[in-house]
Design a protein around this motif. Structure first.
Motif, mmCIF file in Angstrom:
data_model
loop_
_atom_site.group_PDB
_atom_site.id
_atom_site.type_symbol
_atom_site.label_atom_id
_atom_site.label_comp_id
_atom_site.label_asym_id
_atom_site.label_seq_id
_atom_site.Cartn_x
_atom_site.Cartn_y
_atom_site.Cartn_z
ATOM 1 N N TYR A 1 68.010 88.712 16.121
ATOM 2 C CA TYR A 1 66.919 87.803 15.791
ATOM 3 C C TYR A 1 67.457 86.483 15.243
ATOM 4 C CZ TYR A 1 67.838 88.666 10.839
ATOM 5 O OH TYR A 1 68.432 88.716 9.611
ATOM 6 N N ILE A 2 66.594 85.486 15.248
ATOM 7 C CA ILE A 2 66.790 84.246 14.496
ATOM 8 C C ILE A 2 65.534 84.049 13.656
ATOM 9 C CG2 ILE A 2 67.138 81.751 14.578
ATOM 10 C CD1 ILE A 2 68.433 82.081 17.302
ATOM 11 N N ALA A 3 65.691 83.860 12.372
ATOM 12 C CA ALA A 3 64.550 83.633 11.484
ATOM 13 C C ALA A 3 64.655 82.248 10.854
ATOM 14 C CB ALA A 3 64.492 84.707 10.396
ATOM 15 N N VAL A 4 63.541 81.538 10.830
ATOM 16 C CA VAL A 4 63.473 80.224 10.202
ATOM 17 C C VAL A 4 62.194 80.164 9.370
ATOM 18 C CG1 VAL A 4 64.782 79.062 12.028
ATOM 19 C CG2 VAL A 4 62.288 79.211 12.198
ATOM 20 N N GLY A 5 62.145 79.230 8.456
ATOM 21 C CA GLY A 5 60.907 79.032 7.720
ATOM 22 C C GLY A 5 60.986 79.466 6.273
ATOM 23 N N ILE B 1 57.211 90.367 2.515
ATOM 24 C CA ILE B 1 56.861 89.099 3.140
ATOM 25 C C ILE B 1 55.530 89.245 3.872
ATOM 26 C CG2 ILE B 1 57.540 87.434 4.920
ATOM 27 C CD1 ILE B 1 60.467 88.149 4.217
ATOM 28 N N ASP B 2 54.598 88.353 3.574
ATOM 29 C CA ASP B 2 53.255 88.476 4.144
ATOM 30 C C ASP B 2 52.853 87.297 5.016
ATOM 31 O OD1 ASP B 2 52.843 86.489 2.274
ATOM 32 O OD2 ASP B 2 51.373 87.600 1.084
ATOM 33 N N ASN B 3 53.797 86.424 5.381
ATOM 34 C CA ASN B 3 53.443 85.245 6.181
ATOM 35 C C ASN B 3 54.315 85.122 7.425
ATOM 36 O OD1 ASN B 3 55.812 84.561 4.796
ATOM 37 N ND2 ASN B 3 55.257 82.376 4.676
ATOM 38 N N ILE C 1 57.777 74.731 16.640
ATOM 39 C CA ILE C 1 58.245 75.357 15.403
ATOM 40 C C ILE C 1 59.006 74.327 14.582
ATOM 41 C CG2 ILE C 1 59.611 77.221 14.391
ATOM 42 C CD1 ILE C 1 59.394 78.689 17.090
ATOM 43 N N GLY C 2 58.598 74.148 13.346
ATOM 44 C CA GLY C 2 59.271 73.211 12.464
ATOM 45 C C GLY C 2 58.326 72.753 11.370
ATOM 46 N N PRO C 3 58.805 71.967 10.440
ATOM 47 C CA PRO C 3 57.933 71.469 9.372
ATOM 48 C C PRO C 3 56.775 70.657 9.939
ATOM 49 C CG PRO C 3 60.245 71.096 8.834
ATOM 50 C CD PRO C 3 60.202 71.546 10.264
ATOM 51 N N ASP D 1 54.323 76.169 11.419
ATOM 52 C CA ASP D 1 54.842 75.320 10.355
ATOM 53 C C ASP D 1 55.830 76.103 9.489
ATOM 54 O OD1 ASP D 1 55.274 73.591 8.244
ATOM 55 O OD2 ASP D 1 53.152 73.142 7.915
ATOM 56 N N THR D 2 57.091 75.702 9.537
ATOM 57 C CA THR D 2 58.111 76.431 8.787
ATOM 58 C C THR D 2 58.022 76.186 7.286
ATOM 59 O OG1 THR D 2 59.621 74.630 9.393
ATOM 60 C CG2 THR D 2 59.750 76.668 10.684
#
Length: 838
Positions: A86-90, A100-102, A136-138, A143-144
């Motif tokens: 996986y790759i996780a961001v945010g 984690i709930d989001n 995907i991003g700020p 919204d990361t």
């Protein structure tokens, strides 16, 4: 070397992104990441003793917590534990339970992985242009700054366990259930995720997102498949043809034929590369719209055309590069996953909120299959587009459809898009459902429907002393200071649950919302069986007043009325002006007059004779010859669905054509609820069905009786006495107002809306008016978010985006507006005023 145009395609769908071609395929046989330059971002985890290839009994989740009981572990095959990546961001947010709930989980597609999704959707990456911009991003869609976004590999390719890791044809035949459950273990055991806000993905990733919602409905709140399927390949002829030919290409390779697919002892350059290339050639040529491919010319496509002996330079170069990159057994297994996949039997009980995005001219996962899936999933919605690159448009679809009102409402509703003014989550909200096979011996409204909020019941009497059982919702978030109240009154034939999205939105804006079912409708039907159904709108108002003011203690509120409900709240404001803080009128009745007598077939009928009031037998005598009651009683399920969606069907040929009349311009969640309710009711409780049908037709009289032309005391003539602020909303394609067949009026703009505005202006109470382009009678379902926002804005500020009488006329009638001489921005002949499109 691949051409620049092909490199874009290679970066974005079934072809592998730029950079992957640099991978030297010796050890391991296949790379860990599709985009080699992003490999360092990917993390690999091991899931011990996970069973692959078994049968999942979805009713018994404990049995398959670590894969189906009859599956095989890779450890038992001396291959080590299952791997996924996986790759996780945010920005992860922990809930009260420390989990984690989001999270947003994005599953990978047929030949892609987490690096592929990163390359295409992460802000600043090389695939952004093909995707129509980053997602995907700020500050982006995902919204990361607000969400923890996890992009996962799928079992069978790249960073997850796969046949080419060494087992080859001895690798267990995995399923979509295995793919999803393995990554569920990743999220729960390794990433501490306790709740997924949204499961999504493109193509095969979209197919996985359906499965996420099926297997883990309490873990996953919503799913948004983009170009996926619930029953793949074998149920769609072109898909079956494409992928069977692709697999046949692999199995027809001379090396495959010689080794039976067991070739791993050979050097990599002696593997069945040509068969893999043949596989890719089939998919490359069918993935696009064929007319688009034809338009490109031979030089642009010959690199994708396979031949055992290429006849000219460049012939098949692109697919041969892919043949060297992918392992033949890995691809064969991946094709066969689709051959076995079909979850349609489970869809009627599907729980998560569902928004399906699909490409109209997709030749693999065809649109008819997407529509079938949406039809089976309660409340599911569908947004589509057509593209010359067909299936490959799945990457850009979310950007292409960013102004689609259904998609926008869905994303706001599930919290992906932030909603201005939201102060809380509506308590006890659940997605409504209708049992499409109701038990006739049970109450349809009480037992065969799941309502969006907890149902309450009370008793209330009208002025004639008749006591009615009233079903209603009373919903509010706690601890809201100076909380104002909105009362929602439904239209003819509708019911409070049909306004569930509007109620939820208003509650989350900090309002208390009370929504009542009128006697003989919805939840106010079962408890009133056997009572005289010939009650008036004033009877309804009196009963409602007893509930709202006398019982609930709400001395002053905003009243929102839709259709007939609009006329009810107008009359309520005249009867109890001190109780009304403001009116929101959605496509309201009450703004036009009716003659007492109406002619049908050369005969005059006194349809709106006041003497009929409260007399069921006399009403049936007068209205029976119109055939309206029998017509409504005899509607078929097909007839309901056609009419509700502006369609008419030829009784002989069955051919379907557009109709000027109908309910829903868009098949949104609550449009589906109303449609399903009307269809299911046909085979439900017969007494409740008859009660509803009678009320539905009788209330045409109830409306008209208060609006008889020449009656000085009619509701119509008393409207200027209303002093409360008014927000008037109409769909520009309103099909029912004016009621042409009953009063001869034909022009909603100049005979209904504008005269009402003028009368109220003259009385010192100017009206806030908004027309919604492309919308019919049900504004709250055609454009759910926009109308809910406008309604709450009106309560908060007293204003909406008003439009002028000229614009009303233009929107309704399409009239040419004359330009005012001089100055920029004037509207000339044949033009439409700027800014009409939202």
């Amino acid at each position: 070397m691949l051409r620049t145009a092909r490199l874009v395609a290679v970066a974005t769908l079934l072809i592998v992104p730029i950079g992957a071609g640099a991978q030297q395929a010796k050890e391991p046989i296949t790379a860990r990441s599709a985009v080699a330059a992003l490999d360092d971002l990917k993390k690999t985890v091991e899931i011990a003793d996970f069973r692959i290839g078994g049968s999942y009994d979805l009713a018994n989740p404990e049995a398959w917590a670590n894969g189906a009981p009859d599956g095989k572990t890779l450890e038992s095959l001396d291959a080590g534990p299952l791997k996924t990546a996986y790759i996780a961001v945010g920005t992860p947010h922990e809930g009260p339970d420390g989990k984690i709930d989001n999270a947003i989980v994005i599953s990978s597609f047929y030949s892609g992985d987490a690096t592929s999704m990163y390359f295409n959707w992460i802000d600043g990456q090389g695939g952004n242009a093909f995707s129509g911009g980053p997602l995907i991003g700020p500050g982006k869609l995902f919204d990361t700054d607000r969400f923890y976004v996890v992009m996962v590999d799928a079992l069978g390719l790249w960073g997850a366990s796969k046949p080419s890791d060494g087992l080859g044809m001895d690798f267990p035949n995995y399923s979509y259930f295995d793919m999803v459950q393995a990554n569920y273990r990743l999220l729960v055991d390794h990433l501490n995720v306790g709740h997924v806000v949204l499961a999504t993905g493109v193509s095969m990733g979209a197919t996985q997102s359906y499965v996420w919602g099926l297997m883990h409905p309490e873990f996953v709140s919503a799913v948004m498949p983009v170009g996926g399927a619930t029953a793949t390949d074998g149920t769609a002829p072109i898909a079956a043809w494409s992928f069977q030919n692709a697999k046949a290409g692999i199995e027809g390779d001379p090396v495959w034929q010689k080794t039976g697919g067991r070739y791993y002892d050979l050097p990599k350059d002696q593997h069945p590369i040509q068969g893999s290339a043949f596989h890719w050639s089939v998919l490359q040529l069918t993935g696009y719209d064929l007319a688009h491919r034809q338009s490109l010319g031979w030089d642009a496509v010959k690199g994708d055309v396979f031949a055992w002996d290429p006849p000219e330079p460049g012939f098949g170069d692109g697919v041969m590069a892919l043949g060297r990159l992918f392992d033949a057994v890995d691809l064969k297994y991946r094709v066969e996953v689709g051959e076995r996949h079909n979850i349609n039997e489970y869809l009627p009980d599907y729980e998560p909120r569902t928004m399906v995005i699909h490409i109209e001219n997709d030749q693999w996962l065809t649109i008819d299959k997407a529509r079938e899936s949406v039809g089976l999933i309660p409340g599911a919605q569908l947004a589509t587009e057509r593209s010359p690159i067909a299936h490959y448009a799945v990457f850009s679809a979310l950007n292409s459809l960013d102004d689609d009102p259904m998609l926008s409402s869905f994303l706001h509703d599930i919290g992906i898009l932030p909603t201005y003014g939201k102060v809380c989550d509506a308590p006890d909200y659940i997605s409504p459902r209708v049992n499409m096979n109701p038990d006739p011996s049970k109450s349809f409204w009480k037992d065969e429907m799941r309502h969006p909020f907890p149902v309450k019941f009370t008793k209330a009497s009208d002025d004639r002393g008749i006591e009615w059982e009233i079903g209603y919702f009373d919903v509010a978030c706690p601890n809201i200071p100076d909380q104002k109240t909105l009362v929602v009154v439904h239209g003819k034939g509708a019911f409070a649950s049909h306004y569930g999205y509007l109620i939820k939105f208003a509650v989350e804006q900090g309002y208390r919302v009370v929504a009542l079912d009128a006697p003989d409708y919805g939840l106010s039907g079962p408890g009133n069986l056997g009572k005289n159904p010939a009650r008036s709108l004033q009877d309804i108002r009196v009963a409602f007043h007893h509930v709202i003011v006398d019982q609930l203690g709400i001395d002053k509120a905003y009243y929102l009325g839709h259709s007939m409900g609009g006329q009810i709240v107008l009359g309520y404001a005249l009867s109890w002006p001190e109780a009304v803080e403001g009116l929101i009128l959605e496509g309201p009745a009450g703004l036009e007059e009716f003659p007492e007598s109406v002619e049908f077939g050369g005969q005059s009928y006194h349809l709106f004779d006041p003497a009929i009031d409260n007399d069921k037998a006399l009403w049936e005598q007068v209205w029976g010859p119109t055939g309206m009651l029998d017509g409504e009683r005899s509607r078929t399920a097909e007839g309901v669905r056609d009419f509700f969606h502006f369609q008419t069907r030829d009784p002989v040929t069955g051919a379907v054509s557009p109709s000027p009349f109908g309910y829903f311009k868009r098949d949104t969640e609550y449009a589906r609820l109303h449609t399903d309710q009307r269809v299911a009711m046909i085979t439900g409780n017969p007494d409740e069905f008859e009660q509803w049908v009678f009320a539905f037709i009788f209330d045409v009289y109830s409306i008209g009786k208060e609006l008889v032309k020449g009656d000085e005391n009619s509701l119509f003539n008393r409207l200027p006495q209303i002093k409360a602020p008014i927000f008037l909303a109409f769909g520009a394609q309103e099909p029912f107002i004016p009621s042409t067949a009953l009063n001869g009026l034909t022009d909603m703009a100049n005979e209904v809306i504008i005269p009402f505005e003028q009368r109220m202006q003259d009385a010192g109470n100017p009206v806030e008016t908004k027309l919604y382009p492309g919308v019919g009678h049900f504004i709250h379902t055609d454009v759910p978010y926009e109308f809910a926002r406008d309604a709450t804005d009106f309560m908060r500020t007293g204003r909406v985006n008003a439009v002028s009488p000229d614009v009303i006329d233009a929107l309704v009638n399409g009239l040419t507006l004359a330009a005012t001489a001089g100055g920029p921005g004037n509207v000339g002949a044949g033009e439409k005023p700027a800014g009409l499109s939202k």
